[in-house]
Every structure is written in C-alpha cells, then in structure tokens.
Design an enzyme around this catalytic site. Structure first.
Site, short mmCIF file in Angstrom:
data_model
loop_
_atom_site.label_atom_id
_atom_site.label_comp_id
_atom_site.label_asym_id
_atom_site.label_seq_id
_atom_site.Cartn_x
_atom_site.Cartn_y
_atom_site.Cartn_z
N ASP A 15 0.93 -1.20 0.21
CA ASP A 15 -0.10 -0.07 -0.05
C ASP A 15 0.81 1.34 -0.13
O ASP A 15 0.56 2.16 0.88
CB ASP A 15 -1.13 -0.04 1.36
CG ASP A 15 -1.72 -1.13 1.46
OD1 ASP A 15 -1.87 -2.03 0.47
OD2 ASP A 15 -1.86 -1.51 2.87
N GLU A 222 -11.29 0.20 -3.22
CA GLU A 222 -10.55 0.75 -2.08
C GLU A 222 -9.44 1.47 -2.76
O GLU A 222 -9.27 1.48 -3.94
CB GLU A 222 -10.03 -0.36 -1.22
CG GLU A 222 -9.14 -1.50 -1.72
CD GLU A 222 -9.03 -2.74 -0.73
OE1 GLU A 222 -9.43 -2.57 0.18
OE2 GLU A 222 -8.00 -3.41 -1.01
O1 FUB Z 1 -3.14 -3.45 3.70
C1 FUB Z 1 -4.61 -3.51 4.30
C2 FUB Z 1 -5.46 -3.33 3.05
O2 FUB Z 1 -5.52 -4.25 2.23
C3 FUB Z 1 -5.50 -1.90 2.57
O3 FUB Z 1 -5.92 -0.71 3.48
C4 FUB Z 1 -6.47 -2.13 1.36
O4 FUB Z 1 -6.12 -0.95 0.29
C5 FUB Z 1 -5.65 -3.14 0.77
O5 FUB Z 1 -4.64 -3.22 0.13
#
Ligand code: FUB
Length: 323
Positions: A15, A222
């Site tokens: 991320d 997301e």
């Molecule tokens: O790393 C945890 C979660 O997984 C992140 O917040 C999301 O975007 C996904 O990558």
C-alpha cells in the site's frame, strides 16, 4: 514489457503512499507480517501493527532505498484496537501529518492523525480519532492551498456500513445494476487535525455517462489515489475482488470523474494498491504484489515501475504479471 523493481526485498511492505519533498521520494507503506491470523473476507489477516518510512534520492529503478525505521506503532495510539492499514502523509508549514486507519476497541475503523517535524518522524499520535471520519485508505492531496482527503473501502474496509456519513444498523452493499458505492472526499481544516466539511460522494461515471454500477468489474473498491496531469485530475483506485488498478479523469478535485481505463492488470496476490508520482522528469507507479512470499496474500512486497501516457492523456496499461 515494463521493467519493475522490488524496493524492500528483506521485509514485507504494501500500500505505498509516495510523496516528493525537497528533491527526495518518501514512501509510507503498510507493514505486513506473519501474525498467524487465517485469511477471510473481512481482512483480519491484515493485522499490521506499525509503520516504517523509506526514502530514495535518485533513479527509483536503481538508487539505494533508505529505511528510516519505525515511525508509529499501535501501542503508542491511546484509542487503538487493531490493524494499521494504508496511511498517507501531508506536509504543511514545515510539519508532517500522518493519516492512518485503525480499528478502535469496538472494531470500527477510524482515522487517526500523528504529527512530526520531519518526513521521517517520529510521529506523535493525537489522543483521539478525527471526528466524522470512518472506513479506510485515506489519500491526502493538496491543490490550490486546500488539502483534500479521499477515502473508503468495501468489505473489511466497512464503507458499506454507512450512508450519508451515518452508521447503518446493518451493512448494505449494492448489487447487480444498482449504482456502486462511491469513494468519499472531504477537506482538512487549517490545523490539519480535523475535517472542514462533511464527506461527500466522489461520483465516478462509466463511459456512457451513467454512475458506475455495482456489477461493473471496474467499480471502486478501495485504495484511493489522486494526481494531476496536464491540468486534469486523475482519481485512481483498486477494484478489489476483480483485482484491477483503474482510473477516472475529472476537471475538479471533487469530480465528477469519468472512467478511463486500467492502469495495472491483476498481480499475484488478492489486493492491489498504489500511488502515482512525478519525479525527476518521469511518472512512476508504486504498487505491491505477493510474488516474493509465494502468493501469501497478507505478505506483500513493494514495487516500482515507470508509468507512461499517450498523446491523449490516457495511461498506458501495465501488465501486473510482468517482472
Ligand atoms: O493493507 C490492508 C488493506 O489491503 C489496505 O488498506 C487495502 O487497500 C488493501 O491493500
């Protein structure tokens, strides 16, 4: 074929949120580790407990990557429950503000802020979460003196538990040809410690000009990121369970945005997440995959590669499986 580079081969980082400050690249990733929690759709296996910051001074494909060490950990956050997920950092008047999603003691994601005098920390957390914020994956983008925050994530990211910024009694996830849930956008107050406006929907239209539908494989899931290219605003995001990084283009930081295409095809692993920055006269895509861990979705590794546009400002799609 696009050449890529693994940036932190001896640890698991994911991320990436990347910024250029004073001629250097600063990378703020999530810090994956083997906590032994079984994988599920709620993301309980992403059980991260701290953050590091890295910097690069030179060609991202070859210059050394400096690990500046631990900058914040769960034990230092007074309201902490569990799971430090994707964070981002903004700079204002010589101070650095780290915005992070963390579950509180009721297992609800809240946005925390921690403040430092240097991009490499240490970051000191505020005693309470930011009022009026929820869900995950905060991206802070500065434009014309304003700081915008983009956020939201489905499933374990809890966005489906809210409508109009209010918690629902039970989560509702749109289905079929109902309109997909939108990412959210708000602005930060002058002191950078609270929000200045109610979060609003960031509208993403499909190529026919209709709001994206829940069954569109390119709908928002997301991993919000914003950058500006040739005067246009590029909102990019992950499609989660269809595993693309996509983007939509608009004329203002608050939209509306129109879907344009795929940035990165699926990688090895479940999640895909990124940032896009211009540095030393080129554009770069920072992202992650699970190749080095043998496909273990909760142990991800940071990567970088060049990103190109065509003459119409379209991003040229990068193959996720390219080495
Ligand atoms: O790393 C945890 C979660 O997984 C992140 O917040 C999301 O975007 C996904 O990558």
């Amino acid at each position: 074929m696009t050449q890529k580079r693994y940036l932190v081969p001896d640890d698991f980082m994911a991320d990436p949120s990347v910024h250029v400050w004073d001629g250097k690249l600063y990378i703020y990733p999530s810090h994956d580790w083997e906590s032994g929690i079984p994988e599920n759709d709620n993301g309980d296996h992403f059980n991260m407990k701290d953050y590091h910051v890295f910097s690069i001074d030179g060609d991202p494909m070859s210059a050394p990557v400096t690990d500046h060490g631990l900058i914040l950990k769960v034990e230092d956050i007074p309201w902490a429950g569990r799971q430090l997920w994707d964070c981002d950092v903004a700079r204002k008047d010589g101070k650095y503000y780290l915005y992070f999603p963390l579950k509180d003691q009721n297992d609800i994601f809240r946005m925390g802020v921690a403040v430092a005098d240097s991009p490499t920390g240490p970051f000191v957390p505020q005693p309470d979460p930011v009022r009026g914020m929820y869900s995950i994956d905060y991206c802070v983008f500065e434009d014309a003196g304003k700081h915008y925050v983009y956020f939201g994530g489905l499933w374990g990211g809890q966005l489906q538990r809210y409508r109009n910024n209010k918690a629902l009694e039970a989560a509702v996830l749109p289905e079929g040809d109902q309109p997909a849930l939108c990412p959210k956008v708000t602005t930060l107050a002058d002191n950078m410690l609270q929000i200045a406006s109610e979060p609003a929907d960031l509208l993403i239209l499909d190529k026919d000009g209709n709001p994206m539908k829940a069954n569109d494989p390119h709908r928002f899931f997301e991993a919000s990121w914003m950058h500006k290219y040739n005067g246009k605003y590029y909102f990019s995001y992950s499609t989660g369970d269809t595993h693309y990084l996509c983007y939509a283009v608009g004329d203002s930081p608050t939209g509306p945005f129109t879907y344009r295409g795929v940035i990165l095809t699926p990688v090895v692993g479940w999640t895909t997440h990124h940032s896009i920055v211009e540095y030393q006269g080129r554009w770069w895509l920072f992202h992650h995959d699970s190749v080095p861990s043998g496909g273990r979705t909760w142990l991800r590794s940071l990567k970088v590669c060049p990103l190109d546009y065509d003459e119409d400002g379209n991003i040229i799609t990068i193959e996720g499986l390219d080495k």
